[in-house]
Design a protein around this motif. Sequence first.
Motif, PDB file in Angstrom:
ATOM      1  N   ILE A  55    -106.396  46.913 -26.519  1.00  0.00           N
ATOM      2  CA  ILE A  55    -106.972  47.749 -27.589  1.00  0.00           C
ATOM      3  C   ILE A  55    -105.931  48.013 -28.675  1.00  0.00           C
ATOM      4  O   ILE A  55    -106.208  47.888 -29.878  1.00  0.00           O
ATOM      5  N   LEU A 114     -99.663  59.152 -30.812  1.00  0.00           N
ATOM      6  CA  LEU A 114    -100.914  59.866 -30.531  1.00  0.00           C
ATOM      7  C   LEU A 114    -102.008  58.884 -30.136  1.00  0.00           C
ATOM      8  O   LEU A 114    -102.741  59.096 -29.165  1.00  0.00           O
ATOM      9  N   VAL A 115    -102.110  57.781 -30.892  1.00  0.00           N
ATOM     10  CA  VAL A 115    -103.133  56.776 -30.580  1.00  0.00           C
ATOM     11  C   VAL A 115    -102.855  56.137 -29.221  1.00  0.00           C
ATOM     12  O   VAL A 115    -103.767  55.944 -28.416  1.00  0.00           O
ATOM     13  N   LEU A 150    -103.819  58.659 -26.485  1.00  0.00           N
ATOM     14  CA  LEU A 150    -105.279  58.806 -26.441  1.00  0.00           C
ATOM     15  C   LEU A 150    -105.899  57.628 -25.683  1.00  0.00           C
ATOM     16  O   LEU A 150    -106.739  57.806 -24.799  1.00  0.00           O
ATOM     17  N   THR A 151    -105.461  56.417 -26.030  1.00  0.00           N
ATOM     18  CA  THR A 151    -106.010  55.218 -25.400  1.00  0.00           C
ATOM     19  C   THR A 151    -105.691  55.196 -23.907  1.00  0.00           C
ATOM     20  O   THR A 151    -106.568  54.948 -23.076  1.00  0.00           O
ATOM     21  N   THR A 171    -107.653  57.764 -21.871  1.00  0.00           N
ATOM     22  CA  THR A 171    -109.054  57.385 -21.667  1.00  0.00           C
ATOM     23  C   THR A 171    -109.193  56.426 -20.494  1.00  0.00           C
ATOM     24  O   THR A 171    -110.016  56.628 -19.601  1.00  0.00           O
ATOM     25  N   PHE A 172    -108.355  55.384 -20.482  1.00  0.00           N
ATOM     26  CA  PHE A 172    -108.493  54.397 -19.411  1.00  0.00           C
ATOM     27  C   PHE A 172    -108.073  54.962 -18.061  1.00  0.00           C
ATOM     28  O   PHE A 172    -108.627  54.593 -17.025  1.00  0.00           O
TER      29      PHE A 172
END
Lengths: 214, 232
Positions: free
Chosen positions: B58, B73-74, B77-78, B81-82
């Motif tokens: 991703i 931060l991204v 976040l990723t 989630t996983f």
Amino acid sequence: MTRKTKILGYLQQAWLVLVLACAYGGALAGVQISLSPRIAENRRQETYRIIPQLVPGAEQEQTVELSISDRHGNPARVYQTRDAEGQPNGWVVPAKGPGFADDIGLLIGLDPPLNKITGMYVLDQRETPGLGDFIRDADFQRQFRGKAADTPIEAVKADPGEQQITVLSGATVSSSSVCEIVNTALANLREPLLQEWARASAGADPRDEAEAAW
Amino acid sequence: MANGPTASERFLNGILPENPVYRQLLGMCPVLAVTAAMLPALTMAAATAFVLISANGIISLIRGQLRPHLRILVFTLTIATFVTIADRFLAAYLYEMSKVLGPYVPLIIVNCLIISRCEICASKQSVRVAVADAVGMSLGFTLALTSIATVREILGSGSWLGIRVLPEAWPNWGIMVLPPGAFLVLGLLLAAVEWWGQWRAQRMDYAVAPAMRGQQAQATGEGMEEANSWKA
């Protein structure tokens, strides 16, 4: 700089974070919706497996699930356990409350007239590994057996009295949390369970009612 | 930036030359915590691999849109989630194992291996390279977890993957299933890998040196200079 250009500037910087947060949130909601029935079923099966340990003489297959309301009117699910002849011989009450790290889920075994706790089991916990997660120990959980169910249980550091349990060193908060969850659950469910028990003794079988409701 | 290693080079690098545990010393928490037996170690390795490969893929897909000051931060976040998806999946399909692993599954979020691959590789390379890198690193991580778990389970419980391998008379070494056993085995294996690496490097030196000497004998002064600058 006007307010409008300021906001546009923020959006230009952060749009990816916002879009991703929404997309991930949606994905997680989907995962939660599709998997939660299975997870709940796993928990229920574990509960049934543990029931004979929590109420002496209880038969797994005879257990009846009841939906009642606690004294604040919130719905609660309890298990009425039965012996091999199908006679009610106790309760198993799921309880949940804040621990040190996350919510702790418990199962509390009780005798039918709610005089004594007959067992306690930690179903779900995320306490600190190596410290707080000692609440999973059978020795810790055994301390609750035989305690009176109508007076709050206290956690003490040493020399436990009649209605007290010893906290585990390194797991003070977690041990006290477990006591607090047990006390709260018993206080909230005492009246409804006694009513249910009075009804059962008067001859009404909740299983028939459940069938009638269907 | 130079192109750097190709996809297949990155894949191979992750397994041994840049092994996340033995060479980079990353992800020590699961390495020490879930290696008392093979099954939890394998489950942890699989969950980490899922998160690492998905996150790398991703991040590589959106690498063109990343703002430098918002990239961490991204990444987080990723990864979070996983990890949550992996955690829910284990609770639904491997309930007993998810209870054994307990909080270590959510703790994959803070495994530095994953965020370091996002930062070093995925945020700069194509999807193909990033996924190859993630698969290689995952295999290296699996290799490390299972090697430690193999030693600990065999010596500590006399079994491997739950199958009895040592005779019943074997006195289980209790320390091996306890935390000190994890530190001992990790230290010893780390030393062994380091020793093997040095021994190999030395042997490579011997193998290469005569050829180099031959070249140097033929080379003029200019050639010598070239060889030296290349070495530097």
